[in-house]
Design a protein around this motif. Structure first.
Motif, PDB file in Angstrom:
ATOM      1  N   ILE A 147      19.260  62.261  12.609  1.00 13.04           N
ATOM      2  CA  ILE A 147      18.543  61.194  13.845  1.00 13.04           C
ATOM      3  C   ILE A 147      20.595  61.152  14.652  1.00 13.04           C
ATOM      4  N   ALA A 148      21.263  60.601  13.948  1.00 17.20           N
ATOM      5  CA  ALA A 148      22.790  60.050  14.437  1.00 17.20           C
ATOM      6  C   ALA A 148      23.050  61.150  14.867  1.00 17.20           C
ATOM      7  N   LEU A 149      23.388  62.509  14.574  1.00 16.91           N
ATOM      8  CA  LEU A 149      23.711  63.647  15.356  1.00 16.91           C
ATOM      9  C   LEU A 149      23.195  63.876  16.464  1.00 16.91           C
ATOM     10  N   MET A 150      22.087  63.899  16.567  1.00 18.08           N
ATOM     11  CA  MET A 150      21.358  64.428  17.485  1.00 18.08           C
ATOM     12  C   MET A 150      21.360  62.961  18.840  1.00 18.08           C
ATOM     13  N   CYS A 151      21.597  61.935  19.055  1.00 21.86           N
ATOM     14  CA  CYS A 151      21.943  60.908  18.853  1.00 21.86           C
ATOM     15  C   CYS A 151      24.050  61.171  19.570  1.00 21.86           C
ATOM     16  N   PHE A 152      23.897  61.779  18.312  1.00 25.37           N
ATOM     17  CA  PHE A 152      25.611  61.784  18.956  1.00 25.37           C
ATOM     18  C   PHE A 152      25.658  62.583  20.064  1.00 25.37           C
ATOM     19  N   LEU A 208      28.553  54.485  22.251  1.00 27.88           N
ATOM     20  CA  LEU A 208      27.278  54.970  21.499  1.00 27.88           C
ATOM     21  C   LEU A 208      27.332  55.932  21.346  1.00 27.88           C
ATOM     22  N   ALA A 209      28.411  56.350  21.704  1.00 35.12           N
ATOM     23  CA  ALA A 209      28.392  58.192  21.255  1.00 35.12           C
ATOM     24  C   ALA A 209      29.634  57.308  19.762  1.00 35.12           C
ATOM     25  N   VAL A 210      30.455  56.632  19.674  1.00 29.66           N
ATOM     26  CA  VAL A 210      31.533  56.308  18.635  1.00 29.66           C
ATOM     27  C   VAL A 210      30.477  56.029  17.499  1.00 29.66           C
ATOM     28  N   PHE A 211      29.642  55.350  18.098  1.00 31.12           N
ATOM     29  CA  PHE A 211      28.594  54.460  17.214  1.00 31.12           C
ATOM     30  C   PHE A 211      28.003  55.706  16.695  1.00 31.12           C
ATOM     31  N   SER A 212      27.032  56.054  16.947  1.00 26.00           N
ATOM     32  CA  SER A 212      25.731  57.306  16.679  1.00 26.00           C
ATOM     33  C   SER A 212      26.927  57.904  15.164  1.00 26.00           C
ATOM     34  N   ILE A 213      28.100  58.612  15.363  1.00 28.87           N
ATOM     35  CA  ILE A 213      29.132  59.384  15.024  1.00 28.87           C
ATOM     36  C   ILE A 213      29.125  59.157  13.391  1.00 28.87           C
ATOM     37  N   TYR A 214      29.565  57.841  13.790  1.00 23.18           N
ATOM     38  CA  TYR A 214      29.665  56.918  12.701  1.00 23.18           C
ATOM     39  C   TYR A 214      28.713  56.640  11.633  1.00 23.18           C
ATOM     40  N   ILE A 215      27.176  56.698  12.487  1.00 19.36           N
ATOM     41  CA  ILE A 215      26.588  56.391  11.390  1.00 19.36           C
ATOM     42  C   ILE A 215      26.208  57.791  11.261  1.00 19.36           C
ATOM     43  N   ALA A 216      26.312  58.759  11.716  1.00 17.65           N
ATOM     44  CA  ALA A 216      26.419  59.827  11.193  1.00 17.65           C
ATOM     45  C   ALA A 216      27.187  60.400   9.786  1.00 17.65           C
ATOM     46  N   MET A 217      28.311  60.513  10.014  1.00 12.01           N
ATOM     47  CA  MET A 217      29.494  60.390   9.640  1.00 12.01           C
ATOM     48  C   MET A 217      28.813  59.981   7.512  1.00 12.01           C
ATOM     49  N   VAL A 218      28.172  58.009   7.863  1.00 10.16           N
ATOM     50  CA  VAL A 218      28.424  57.471   6.943  1.00 10.16           C
ATOM     51  C   VAL A 218      26.948  57.382   6.139  1.00 10.16           C
ATOM     52  N   ALA A 219      25.550  57.765   7.050  1.00 14.46           N
ATOM     53  CA  ALA A 219      24.537  58.288   6.390  1.00 14.46           C
ATOM     54  C   ALA A 219      25.237  59.880   5.660  1.00 14.46           C
ATOM     55  N   PHE A 220      25.754  60.524   6.057  1.00 10.64           N
ATOM     56  CA  PHE A 220      25.054  61.893   5.034  1.00 10.64           C
ATOM     57  C   PHE A 220      26.590  61.427   3.956  1.00 10.64           C
ATOM     58  N   SER A 221      27.729  61.324   4.581  1.00  9.15           N
ATOM     59  CA  SER A 221      27.797  60.689   3.157  1.00  9.15           C
ATOM     60  C   SER A 221      27.420  59.935   1.965  1.00  9.15           C
ATOM     61  N   ASP A 232      32.611  68.812  26.656  1.00 12.15           N
ATOM     62  CA  ASP A 232      31.759  67.588  25.947  1.00 12.15           C
ATOM     63  C   ASP A 232      30.255  68.262  26.059  1.00 12.15           C
ATOM     64  N   THR A 233      29.612  68.821  27.444  1.00 12.82           N
ATOM     65  CA  THR A 233      28.490  68.711  27.683  1.00 12.82           C
ATOM     66  C   THR A 233      28.051  69.606  26.287  1.00 12.82           C
ATOM     67  N   VAL A 234      28.796  71.116  26.627  1.00 17.31           N
ATOM     68  CA  VAL A 234      28.228  72.122  25.868  1.00 17.31           C
ATOM     69  C   VAL A 234      28.037  71.566  24.175  1.00 17.31           C
ATOM     70  N   SER A 235      29.230  70.749  24.031  1.00 19.69           N
ATOM     71  CA  SER A 235      29.451  70.655  22.921  1.00 19.69           C
ATOM     72  C   SER A 235      27.868  69.666  22.386  1.00 19.69           C
ATOM     73  N   GLY A 236      28.221  68.279  23.491  1.00 15.76           N
ATOM     74  CA  GLY A 236      26.938  67.409  23.310  1.00 15.76           C
ATOM     75  C   GLY A 236      24.951  68.403  22.713  1.00 15.76           C
ATOM     76  N   THR A 237      25.443  68.844  24.008  1.00 10.57           N
ATOM     77  CA  THR A 237      24.187  69.857  24.040  1.00 10.57           C
ATOM     78  C   THR A 237      23.427  71.090  22.388  1.00 10.57           C
ATOM     79  N   MET A 238      25.025  71.166  21.741  1.00 13.36           N
ATOM     80  CA  MET A 238      24.702  71.616  20.308  1.00 13.36           C
ATOM     81  C   MET A 238      24.368  71.456  19.600  1.00 13.36           C
ATOM     82  N   LEU A 239      25.333  69.638  19.525  1.00 13.67           N
ATOM     83  CA  LEU A 239      24.776  68.954  18.351  1.00 13.67           C
ATOM     84  C   LEU A 239      23.159  67.758  18.564  1.00 13.67           C
ATOM     85  N   ALA A 240      23.075  68.169  19.757  1.00 14.82           N
ATOM     86  CA  ALA A 240      21.262  67.329  20.345  1.00 14.82           C
ATOM     87  C   ALA A 240      20.357  69.043  19.085  1.00 14.82           C
ATOM     88  N   VAL A 241      20.880  69.831  19.519  1.00 14.76           N
ATOM     89  CA  VAL A 241      20.118  70.967  19.153  1.00 14.76           C
ATOM     90  C   VAL A 241      20.307  70.763  17.604  1.00 14.76           C
TER      91      VAL A 241
END
Length: 241
Positions: free
Chosen positions: A107-112, A153-166, A78-87
């Motif tokens: 922005i939502a992907l970064m927050c996720f 916050l993680a779940v909320f952020s990823i769904y915001i990202a999914m909806v926004a990109f869609s 999770d730590t490595v994945s989160g770091t890559m997504l923030a970047v």
């Protein structure tokens, strides 16, 4: 003499070629997102490692709770994945074309990513430090700990990202993979999330452990689809923003 409209119609609307360094960065962003999607799937190792967990009625957070066997595997993932997504989120926001819904998505992907890092660092604490069995810790123990905030916050952020990109894919008529495959993954994730929220208020567990694994699996799969879409768009058009 041709009119201005005729000249405009005769002249193809071509954007200047994308600099090589930008193309390389876009490929790098796609790679980071794809690897993060795979890393966020580290929970599947529960089926390979000797862990006394019951996927039907336990949450994935319990795999990384303090004192749990192989905790480091899941917190590292999770730590490595989160770091890559923030970047990737920050890079995408700065590099890709500035459009409202795309910006929200990055922005939502970064927050996720940031929330996922915090999620790994603020793991669950077992009620009994000498007890490493998952079945009696309850389905929602994180509601009483800081982990509740980071997970929400993680779940909320990823769904915001999914909806926004869609929305961006439909509104700007770009990224067809997100308009089709990505949309179906979003729908499946939303249905499973509703399943979890409704079942949480009913007696019994209703397979909430399975529901969460489908939910997280959908998140990981969507990230991989996003990465594939960026690669395809960059390869076919030379632009992906």
């Amino acid at each position: 003499m041709p009119t201005e409209q005729q000249q405009a119609a005769a002249t193809p609307d071509e954007s200047p070629p994308t600099p090589r360094w930008k193309r390389m960065l876009r490929w790098l962003i796609a790679l980071l997102i794809a690897l993060a999607g795979l890393g966020y799937s580290s929970w599947v190792l529960e089926f390979l490692l000797p862990i006394p967990s019951d996927p039907t009625n336990t949450f994935l957070s319990q795999l990384a709770e303090k004192g749990a066997p192989f905790r480091w595997v899941f917190t590292t993932g999770d730590t490595v994945s989160g770091t890559m997504l923030a970047v990737a989120g920050i890079s995408g926001l700065l590099l890709f074309s500035r459009r409202r819904y795309s910006n929200i998505g990055w922005i939502a992907l970064m927050c996720f990513g940031i929330s996922t890092i915090a999620d790994a660092q603020f793991s669950l604490s077992q009620p009994d430090p000498n007890k490493h069995v998952y079945s009696d810790t309850g389905l929602f123990p994180q509601l009483h700990q800081i982990h509740a905030l980071t997970s929400t916050l993680a779940v909320f952020s990823i769904y915001i990202a999914m909806v926004a990109f869609s929305v961006a894919a439909f509104k700007y008529r770009r990224w067809p993979i997100l308009r089709h495959t990505g949309l179906w993954i979003l729908i499946v994730g939303a249905v499973v999330t509703a399943w979890m929220m409704i079942a949480d208020n009913l007696p019994g567990n209703y397979g909430l452990g399975i529901a969460q694994r489908i939910q997280v699996g959908a998140m990981s799969l969507w990230l991989i689809v996003l990465a594939v879409q960026i690669v395809v768009a960059e390869r076919d058009r030379g632009t992906a923003g």
